[in-house]
Design a protein around this motif. Sequence first.
Motif, PDB file in Angstrom:
ATOM      1  N   HIS A 193       0.807  -1.232   0.000  1.00  0.00           N
ATOM      2  CA  HIS A 193       0.000   0.000   0.000  1.00  0.00           C
ATOM      3  C   HIS A 193       0.835   1.275   0.000  1.00  0.00           C
ATOM      4  O   HIS A 193       0.580   2.215   0.746  1.00  0.00           O
ATOM      5  CB  HIS A 193      -0.969  -0.012   1.182  1.00  0.00           C
ATOM      6  N   GLY A 194       1.875   1.287  -0.837  1.00  0.00           N
ATOM      7  CA  GLY A 194       2.617   2.522  -1.059  1.00  0.00           C
ATOM      8  C   GLY A 194       3.431   3.007   0.117  1.00  0.00           C
ATOM      9  O   GLY A 194       3.776   4.188   0.177  1.00  0.00           O
ATOM     10  N   SER A 195       3.770   2.103   1.053  1.00  0.00           N
ATOM     11  CA  SER A 195       4.515   2.534   2.239  1.00  0.00           C
ATOM     12  C   SER A 195       6.017   2.629   1.988  1.00  0.00           C
ATOM     13  O   SER A 195       6.762   3.045   2.858  1.00  0.00           O
ATOM     14  CB  SER A 195       4.265   1.556   3.394  1.00  0.00           C
ATOM     15  N   LEU A 196       6.434   2.223   0.804  1.00  0.00           N
ATOM     16  CA  LEU A 196       7.865   2.193   0.507  1.00  0.00           C
ATOM     17  C   LEU A 196       8.239   3.438  -0.294  1.00  0.00           C
ATOM     18  O   LEU A 196       7.917   3.563  -1.465  1.00  0.00           O
ATOM     19  CB  LEU A 196       8.204   0.920  -0.290  1.00  0.00           C
ATOM     20  N   GLN A 197       8.895   4.361   0.347  1.00  0.00           N
ATOM     21  CA  GLN A 197       9.213   5.640  -0.274  1.00  0.00           C
ATOM     22  C   GLN A 197      10.724   5.883  -0.226  1.00  0.00           C
ATOM     23  O   GLN A 197      11.481   5.124   0.348  1.00  0.00           O
ATOM     24  CB  GLN A 197       8.474   6.766   0.455  1.00  0.00           C
ATOM     25  N   GLY A 198      11.119   7.009  -0.837  1.00  0.00           N
ATOM     26  CA  GLY A 198      12.488   7.449  -0.697  1.00  0.00           C
ATOM     27  C   GLY A 198      13.451   6.934  -1.739  1.00  0.00           C
ATOM     28  O   GLY A 198      14.663   6.974  -1.528  1.00  0.00           O
ATOM     29  N   VAL A 199      12.924   6.445  -2.894  1.00  0.00           N
ATOM     30  CA  VAL A 199      13.790   5.956  -3.967  1.00  0.00           C
ATOM     31  C   VAL A 199      13.398   6.609  -5.276  1.00  0.00           C
ATOM     32  O   VAL A 199      12.211   6.675  -5.625  1.00  0.00           O
ATOM     33  CB  VAL A 199      13.709   4.425  -4.105  1.00  0.00           C
ATOM     34  N   GLN A 200      14.382   7.112  -5.988  1.00  0.00           N
ATOM     35  CA  GLN A 200      14.183   7.647  -7.334  1.00  0.00           C
ATOM     36  C   GLN A 200      14.675   6.603  -8.331  1.00  0.00           C
ATOM     37  O   GLN A 200      15.843   6.186  -8.296  1.00  0.00           O
ATOM     38  CB  GLN A 200      14.959   8.952  -7.526  1.00  0.00           C
ATOM     39  N   PHE A 201      13.785   6.154  -9.227  1.00  0.00           N
ATOM     40  CA  PHE A 201      14.166   5.130 -10.199  1.00  0.00           C
ATOM     41  C   PHE A 201      14.677   5.748 -11.490  1.00  0.00           C
ATOM     42  O   PHE A 201      14.173   6.787 -11.948  1.00  0.00           O
ATOM     43  CB  PHE A 201      12.984   4.196 -10.483  1.00  0.00           C
ATOM     44  N   LEU A 202      15.669   5.096 -12.068  1.00  0.00           N
ATOM     45  CA  LEU A 202      16.354   5.577 -13.260  1.00  0.00           C
ATOM     46  C   LEU A 202      16.331   4.497 -14.337  1.00  0.00           C
ATOM     47  O   LEU A 202      16.211   3.304 -14.040  1.00  0.00           O
ATOM     48  CB  LEU A 202      17.812   5.911 -12.913  1.00  0.00           C
ATOM     49  N   PRO A 203      16.470   4.879 -15.606  1.00  0.00           N
ATOM     50  CA  PRO A 203      16.448   3.889 -16.690  1.00  0.00           C
ATOM     51  C   PRO A 203      17.739   3.065 -16.739  1.00  0.00           C
ATOM     52  O   PRO A 203      18.837   3.614 -16.701  1.00  0.00           O
ATOM     53  CB  PRO A 203      16.286   4.740 -17.950  1.00  0.00           C
ATOM     54  N   TYR A 204      17.570   1.761 -16.835  1.00  0.00           N
ATOM     55  CA  TYR A 204      18.708   0.851 -16.973  1.00  0.00           C
ATOM     56  C   TYR A 204      18.978   0.639 -18.464  1.00  0.00           C
ATOM     57  O   TYR A 204      18.053   0.642 -19.276  1.00  0.00           O
ATOM     58  CB  TYR A 204      18.378  -0.479 -16.292  1.00  0.00           C
ATOM     59  N   PRO A 205      20.226   0.437 -18.863  1.00  0.00           N
ATOM     60  CA  PRO A 205      20.557   0.302 -20.290  1.00  0.00           C
ATOM     61  C   PRO A 205      20.166  -1.071 -20.857  1.00  0.00           C
ATOM     62  O   PRO A 205      21.002  -1.950 -21.055  1.00  0.00           O
ATOM     63  CB  PRO A 205      22.074   0.504 -20.312  1.00  0.00           C
TER      64      PRO A 205
END
Length: 484
Positions: A193-205
């Motif tokens: 339920h969206g409790s996991l925060q604090g990460v910015q995701f980036l594109p992998y090659p």
Amino acid sequence: MMNHQPCVSADSTAERELAARHQALQHPYTFSGNALLERQQRTESNARSYPRRIPLALKRAHGVYVEDTEGRVFIDCLAGAGTLALGHNHRVVIDAIRAVLDAGLPLHTLDLTTPVKDRFVQDLFEVLPADFARGAKIQFCGPTGSDAVEAALKLVKVATGRGTMLAFHGAYHGMTQGALTLMGSLGPKKPLHGSLQGVQFLPYPYDYRCPFGLGGEAGLQAGLRYIDTVMTDPEGGVPAAAGMVFEAVQGEGGVIPAPDAWVRGVRALTARAGVPLIVDEVQTGFGRTGAMFAFEHAGITPDVVVLSKALGGSLPLSVVVYRGELDQWQPGAHAGTFRGNQLAMAAGSATITHIRAEQLAEHAARAGQRFMGQLRQLQRDYPAIGDVRGRGLMIGVEIIDPEQALNNQGQPMHDGPLAAAIQAECLRRGLIVELGGRNGSVVRMLPPLVITEAQLDHVFEIFSTALAAAHYGRTAAVLAAHAA
């Protein structure tokens, strides 16, 4: 110059006997009711995963072979998801375990030191790049890679005083809550339920499915420019990061090797921004990719390395090794009851020593290159094979549906059902493989590093037959449906 032939036999008599019985297979295996499997289904949780696709009850194993309780023999190209670098019951591992037992050494020591632990740390530091090992620190964690990832997160957050982490699409770093924040796949995170925060995701090659629709050098450079923007744009909305974590070859994400130039570019960006770089080598470490560690292909020096799986020589063990300057956390900041597993340390030392002595990383590079060449030849005959990729003995075959229209990015559609059918046909013919990637569409192979080229040829024969059976089975079903 002659190629060094690795010592592959865990117990030559037992392994030869299992190999002969496997070779004698005349008809595909059928899976009937098994009391152990039925009890497992009744008593184990709904979260169990492997037995759903690989319904086996195992009783014996040697080298690359496992035998089930009904006497059927399989080639194991899952090998504990990369844990069994030397295969099942290798003599050097068994001898190391017996030596600890015979000596009466303590089996459990929390983080108190012993001669076994001291030897293990020395052996591990000797195979790490010298510029990284020099002045490095090690933290022993709980028994799983997930726990080591948790420790790495704490480490960099304490050292930097920051909270945001940078991770990548397609990433897999474990199933504990902190590790889940770094996971690219949304499925396991939805129930929380969206409790996991604090990460910015980036594109992998991911070159076969470039997130920028470019591919090649253009896609690689676009990815690096985007990462640079995320890390440096004062109006970008992303706080300064405590750390970046990535796999040099994504495993569960579909066996996607990052180009060496991209890895070097990421290292340069993180160094310039003062962001600690964490490399997750849980699945790739100890020769799997054709080098002792996957990041070595690019010639970089990370700040933190997370290790588990093959680290303990088939027994539970995980550690974080990191630059001494990051050692800012306080006593007790990370602990774990089973971080003093002496049998795993002894088995780990024996495994590291054997990998070096038998040049198994070099063997993995040669054997994997040859095997992928065979698979790419097979690709010419089967349009359903969209991509063959990997590094060393970490190999993925992406299955697509060439009859479907391309997706919105102009890319072939994933075919998870056909990949699952191929896995099932492989199992019926005595070969254990795994699935991964988007929509479960990548057939993954992680055989023990001691597998011979002759054994890999047999794996290829089985895979080819299984692919044909799954392909023609689907064709027949489609024709029957049209006729009806």
